[in-house]
Design an enzyme around this catalytic site. Structure first.
Site, short mmCIF file in Angstrom:
data_model
loop_
_atom_site.label_atom_id
_atom_site.label_comp_id
_atom_site.label_asym_id
_atom_site.label_seq_id
_atom_site.Cartn_x
_atom_site.Cartn_y
_atom_site.Cartn_z
N HIS A 1 35.48 34.21 34.71
CA HIS A 1 36.78 33.75 35.06
C HIS A 1 36.69 32.55 35.94
O HIS A 1 35.66 32.04 36.04
CB HIS A 1 37.49 34.88 36.03
CG HIS A 1 36.72 35.05 37.29
ND1 HIS A 1 35.92 36.09 37.35
CD2 HIS A 1 36.73 34.46 38.40
CE1 HIS A 1 35.41 36.10 38.72
NE2 HIS A 1 35.86 35.12 39.31
N HIS B 1 36.25 28.41 42.26
CA HIS B 1 34.96 28.69 41.68
C HIS B 1 34.95 28.92 40.48
O HIS B 1 36.10 29.57 39.76
CB HIS B 1 34.51 29.88 42.59
CG HIS B 1 34.96 31.13 42.40
ND1 HIS B 1 35.78 31.70 43.36
CD2 HIS B 1 34.61 32.36 41.57
CE1 HIS B 1 36.13 32.82 43.31
NE2 HIS B 1 35.54 33.21 41.97
N GLU C 1 29.99 31.86 41.03
CA GLU C 1 29.93 33.14 41.11
C GLU C 1 29.32 33.67 39.98
O GLU C 1 29.37 33.35 38.93
CB GLU C 1 31.16 33.81 41.49
CG GLU C 1 31.34 35.27 41.51
CD GLU C 1 32.71 36.01 41.76
OE1 GLU C 1 33.58 35.30 41.03
OE2 GLU C 1 32.84 37.29 42.33
#
Ligand code: CO
Length: 132
Positions: A7, A79, A128
């Site tokens: 994502h 992020h 991440e």
């Protein structure tokens, strides 16, 4: 080592307005807001054919998103999340490569272990990694 883009997370100053914009103007499949008190965020998941977008909005005192919005009042990309098969192996490799891993693996917004990598080590982009 990294696999698919899981994502892209976007911090937004108005979660309702951003959700409506993705739903109406962009015609996306937009979910309902979910509070994630452990992470200090309310998240709206947007499902695209090849990845997800997560709209992030601060929840509670000391939310990590609040500082970001203070610096970026109109919001911005917070992020990106890449998938890995083994979070511990990924973490060990990154430490060996000299990257700063921000804390031990913890359970992320999707109930799976995640780590974050210092943006200064990755071209200004907070990364991440999520074990899938
Ligand atoms: Co994320």
């Amino acid at each position: 080592m990294i696999g698919r883009l899981n994502h892209v997370a976007i911090a937004v100053p108005d979660l309702e307005a951003a959700s409506a914009q993705y739903r109406t103007a962009l015609g996306a499949d937009v979910g309902a807001p979910q509070d994630e008190p452990d992470h200090g965020v309310t998240v709206v998941f947007i499902t695209l054919p090849n990845t997800k977008i997560e709209l992030l909005y601060p929840l509670g005192e000391g939310s990590p998103i609040q500082g970001f919005l203070d610096k970026n009042p109109s919001g911005g990309i917070h992020h990106v999340c890449y998938e890995v098969e083994d979070i511990d192996a990924a973490s060990a490799r990154l430490v060996a490569e000299g990257a700063r891993v921000l804390g031990a693996p913890k359970i992320g917004a999707h109930g799976k272990p995640v780590i974050f990598l210092h943006p200064k080590d990755f071209n200004g982009c907070l990364i991440e990694l999520e074990q899938v």
